[in-house]
Enzyme design. Structure first.
Site, PDB file in Angstrom:
ATOM      1  N   LYS A 119      41.447  11.424  33.732  1.00 11.11           N
ATOM      2  CA  LYS A 119      42.103  11.812  34.983  1.00 11.11           C
ATOM      3  C   LYS A 119      43.611  11.973  34.825  1.00 11.11           C
ATOM      4  CE  LYS A 119      38.262  11.644  37.380  1.00 11.11           C
ATOM      5  NZ  LYS A 119      37.312  11.264  36.333  1.00 11.11           N
ATOM      6  N   ARG A 295      30.227  19.761  36.196  1.00 16.40           N
ATOM      7  CA  ARG A 295      28.765  19.769  36.210  1.00 16.40           C
ATOM      8  C   ARG A 295      28.308  20.321  37.543  1.00 16.40           C
ATOM      9  NH1 ARG A 295      28.684  15.826  39.881  1.00 16.40           N
ATOM     10  NH2 ARG A 295      29.882  13.930  39.563  1.00 16.40           N
TER      11      ARG A 295
END
Length: 488
Positions: A119, A295
């Site tokens: 992140k 995804r």
């Protein structure tokens, strides 16, 4: 569109595995299911053309075991692996191993997985690319410097692990005292779940919306959007109800958001399906990039319902080298769709998991209702995995009709043998702020949403719950406590 694959392996379980299998069957692609001891009788195993046993019920010995899954694909003659969501779906090491084994990875490139998986690195990258990110630190923080950084950002702040996702290890701190406690707790959880201890800080916006954009990118440099979804109904940073399009933004704001998302995807050469998640600050009406989910998302059906695009089919086409169809160069949407996630859990008891046997199951039907389910009547829901049973999705020509239709569908849904959040979902749909579309990520803080949520109880259900409780007590580890909500 051209030919894709002859046979693929789905490295997942539950409703997402069933979802992928169904599109593959429509395209004439054979499917291979992998399964653990707990999933021997699962629906995805029953629907697949072939099945391969991969080990004990514990995820680390089965669905998280890279070598076993790759061996299963190679031995079965599968040409590609679709990872679904959760488990290994965002693991760059697994994606690399799949490619090294001579198989096709149905997902973003390992480089993109690495970028999005960290992140902090991701925040740095997109900030340099000119994408507005949530104000906060661009480096890990420890107890020593955290207080000064938090004062600079301004309380409240969110403490977040650098790796992982699913809301795990995220905590809000409203004071220096809370900050030290939350950093220590977040670091411990990050180490346990993601084998990393680094955490960072972001500004916490009390009046905010969570709005995300569905992206598709092919191997030839083309990137498109499929509009946005609003996912602001959350508990502990995890989504409960999603809808598309967002009822909260103007057409001008939508255009700005979609442009930002496509720009961000282009900047990292994004390939396959992905979601660029934004925080929308209602006070300043500004968008900030939160993270990238590399995804297919749990909530992808609402996008499919309003656009008519099968996202799984597009994933297969892209992975096989196809160009994105020209019809998606200027996408359009029609009407409104809302999705409710049905979990085996008890909202009145802090959402405690409720594994057990489904003794009665009656699914809703009717015009413009879709149910993506991974269970059936008689199936025993295991305690080892996420407690998501199914998703109920409703489409309407406008938001009001979609909401009415979803409430009707949830009223028809009957699941016996274990507790679910069905009544809780209906309560949310009836909430005044939800009806007006003015709700924020704080909507589930309302105490009245949790009152009188007990389903009618039969003698059989009492007996079954007693048996389930006895079985749970005998377990030394609650795997749902460890792995629940590993997807968002």
């Amino acid at each position: 569109m051209g030919e894709y694959f002859d046979k693929i392996l789905i490295a997942n379980r539950g409703e997402i595995a069933v979802r992928i299998i169904r599109t593959a069957k429509e395209l004439g692609i054979k499917t291979v299911a992998v399964y653990s001891e707990a999933d021997e009788n699962s629906l995805h195993v029953k629907l697949a053309d072939e099945k391969v046993f991969i080990g004990p019920s514990e995820p680390r010995e089965s669905y998280l075991n890279m070598e076993k899954i790759i061996r299963a694909a190679s031995s079965s003659g599968a040409e590609a692996i679709h990872p679904g969501y959760g488990f290994l779906s965002q693991n760059p090491v697994f994606a690399e191993k799949v490619k090294e084994a001579g198989l096709t990875w149905i997902g973003p490139t390992p480089d993109v997985l690495k970028l999005a998986g960290d992140k902090i690195s991701s925040r740095r990258f997109f900030a340099k690319a000119g994408i507005p990110i949530v104000p906060g630190t661009l480096d890990p923080v420890g107890l020593e410097e955290a207080e000064a950084k938090a004062e600079e950002i301004g309380y409240p702040v969110v403490v977040k692990p650098s790796g992982g996702g699913g809301g795990i290890g995220m905590f809000v701190a409203f004071s220096p005292e809370e900050l030290k406690e939350k950093i220590a707790k977040a670091s411990r959880l990050a180490k346990a779940y993601f084998a990393r201890t680094e955490v960072y800080l972001e500004k916490y916006f009390p009046r905010a919306k969570h709005i995300e954009v569905q992206i598709l990118g092919d191997m030839h440099g083309k990137v498109i959007h499929l509009f946005e979804r609003e996912c602001s109904v959350q508990r502990r940073f995890q989504k409960v109800i999603e809808e598309a399009p967002s009822p909260s933004i103007t057409s001008e704001e939508r255009e700005k958001l979609l442009t930002l998302a496509v720009k961000a995807a282009q900047s990292c050469n994004y390939v396959n399906a992905g979601t660029f998640e934004f925080l929308f600050d209602l006070n300043e009406r500004r968008f900030y990039l939160l993270e990238v989910n590399t995804r297919i998302q749990v909530e992808h059906p609402v996008t499919e319902m309003i656009t008519g695009v099968d996202i799984v089919e597009q994933q297969l086409a892209i992975a096989s080298g196809e160009h994105l169809p020209s019809s998606l160069s200027d996408p359009s949407f029609r009407g409104h769709a809302i999705e409710a996630r049905i979990y085996a859990e008890d909202p009145a008891s802090d959402f405690a998991p409720s594994p057990g046997s489904i003794t009665r199951l009656s699914l809703p039907a009717g015009p413009w209702i879709r149910v993506d389910s991974g269970v059936y009547e008689g199936f025993r829901v295991p305690e080892f995995y996420d407690s998501l049973l199914m998703k109920v999705i409703a489409w309407g020509h406008d938001r009001e009709s979609a909401t009415r239709r979803l409430k009707r569908a949830l009223g028809e849904l009957e699941i016996r043998g274990l507790k679910t959040n069905r009544l809780f979902l209906i309560r949310i749909l009836e909430d005044e702020d939800f009806v007006k579309g003015s709700y924020t990520t704080q909507i589930l803080e309302k105490r009245e949403l949790f009152k009188n949520l007990e389903e009618p109880v039969t003698t059989t259900m009492i007996q079954e719950r007693a048996e389930t409780k006895a079985e749970q007590t005998s377990k030394s580890i609650s795997y749902w406590r460890l792995l629940a909500r590993a997807h968002v």
